[in-house]
Design a protein around this motif. Sequence first.
Motif, PDB file in Angstrom:
ATOM      1  N   HIS A 173      -5.331  -3.777  15.012  1.00 49.75           N
ATOM      2  CA  HIS A 173      -4.940  -5.025  15.674  1.00 49.75           C
ATOM      3  C   HIS A 173      -3.422  -5.095  15.744  1.00 49.75           C
ATOM      4  O   HIS A 173      -2.720  -4.422  14.989  1.00 49.75           O
ATOM      5  CB  HIS A 173      -5.458  -6.253  14.914  1.00 49.75           C
ATOM      6  CG  HIS A 173      -6.945  -6.316  14.831  1.00 49.75           C
ATOM      7  ND1 HIS A 173      -7.743  -6.588  15.912  1.00 49.75           N
ATOM      8  CD2 HIS A 173      -7.779  -6.139  13.789  1.00 49.75           C
ATOM      9  CE1 HIS A 173      -9.012  -6.581  15.539  1.00 49.75           C
ATOM     10  NE2 HIS A 173      -9.063  -6.302  14.255  1.00 49.75           N
TER      11      HIS A 173
ATOM     12  N   ARG B   9       0.284  -7.482  15.919  1.00 51.11           N
ATOM     13  CA  ARG B   9       0.971  -8.699  15.499  1.00 51.11           C
ATOM     14  C   ARG B   9       2.315  -8.760  16.219  1.00 51.11           C
ATOM     15  O   ARG B   9       2.972  -7.733  16.422  1.00 51.11           O
ATOM     16  CB  ARG B   9       1.195  -8.712  13.983  1.00 51.11           C
ATOM     17  CG  ARG B   9      -0.077  -8.485  13.180  1.00 51.11           C
ATOM     18  CD  ARG B   9      -1.076  -9.612  13.354  1.00 51.11           C
ATOM     19  NE  ARG B   9      -2.296  -9.361  12.611  1.00 51.11           N
ATOM     20  CZ  ARG B   9      -3.497  -9.256  13.167  1.00 51.11           C
ATOM     21  NH1 ARG B   9      -3.637  -9.339  14.483  1.00 51.11           N
ATOM     22  NH2 ARG B   9      -4.555  -9.044  12.434  1.00 51.11           N
TER      23      ARG B   9
ATOM     24  N   CYS C 144      -1.368  -4.287  12.417  1.00 51.71           N
ATOM     25  CA  CYS C 144      -1.750  -5.153  11.301  1.00 51.71           C
ATOM     26  C   CYS C 144      -1.946  -4.360  10.012  1.00 51.71           C
ATOM     27  O   CYS C 144      -1.906  -3.128   9.996  1.00 51.71           O
ATOM     28  CB  CYS C 144      -3.036  -5.895  11.657  1.00 51.71           C
ATOM     29  SG  CYS C 144      -4.495  -4.824  11.688  1.00 51.71           S
TER      30      CYS C 144
ATOM     31  N   SER D 135      -0.794 -13.448  15.883  1.00 52.48           N
ATOM     32  CA  SER D 135      -1.726 -12.428  16.323  1.00 52.48           C
ATOM     33  C   SER D 135      -1.383 -12.104  17.772  1.00 52.48           C
ATOM     34  O   SER D 135      -1.096 -13.001  18.571  1.00 52.48           O
ATOM     35  CB  SER D 135      -3.157 -12.925  16.235  1.00 52.48           C
ATOM     36  OG  SER D 135      -4.025 -11.978  16.834  1.00 52.48           O
TER      37      SER D 135
ATOM     38  N   GLU E 171      -7.091 -14.845  20.248  1.00 54.12           N
ATOM     39  CA  GLU E 171      -6.755 -15.306  18.892  1.00 54.12           C
ATOM     40  C   GLU E 171      -5.534 -16.216  18.953  1.00 54.12           C
ATOM     41  O   GLU E 171      -4.597 -15.948  19.711  1.00 54.12           O
ATOM     42  CB  GLU E 171      -6.480 -14.120  17.965  1.00 54.12           C
ATOM     43  CG  GLU E 171      -7.714 -13.302  17.703  1.00 54.12           C
ATOM     44  CD  GLU E 171      -7.508 -12.207  16.669  1.00 54.12           C
ATOM     45  OE1 GLU E 171      -8.476 -11.505  16.398  1.00 54.12           O
ATOM     46  OE2 GLU E 171      -6.390 -12.050  16.132  1.00 54.12           O
TER      47      GLU E 171
END
Length: 88
Positions: free
Chosen positions: A29, A31, A42, A64, A69
């Motif tokens: 993921h 950030r 992440c 995020s 999100e």
Amino acid sequence: MNCPHLIKNVTPSGDGCKECLEMGDDWVHLRLCMECGHVGCCDDSKNKHATKHFHQVKHPIIFSYEPGEAWGYCYIDDFMFEIPKSVR
């Protein structure tokens, strides 16, 4: 608890983790640093570039960078929060 750190308007550094792309690696993921726009992977990713970025430059707030999100996190205050629609 309220986090006193400011959130700025930033331009993302890219569509993926800056360092992973340079290394030819992948991530789980993404950030977004809300101080400078650095996009990092992440802590579930093997390289953890978002957290490494915090330790290097001390920019406290990340959002995020995943579609759908709407949450943020402050490293300094260890505080997770929902991102208000007015900030998204």
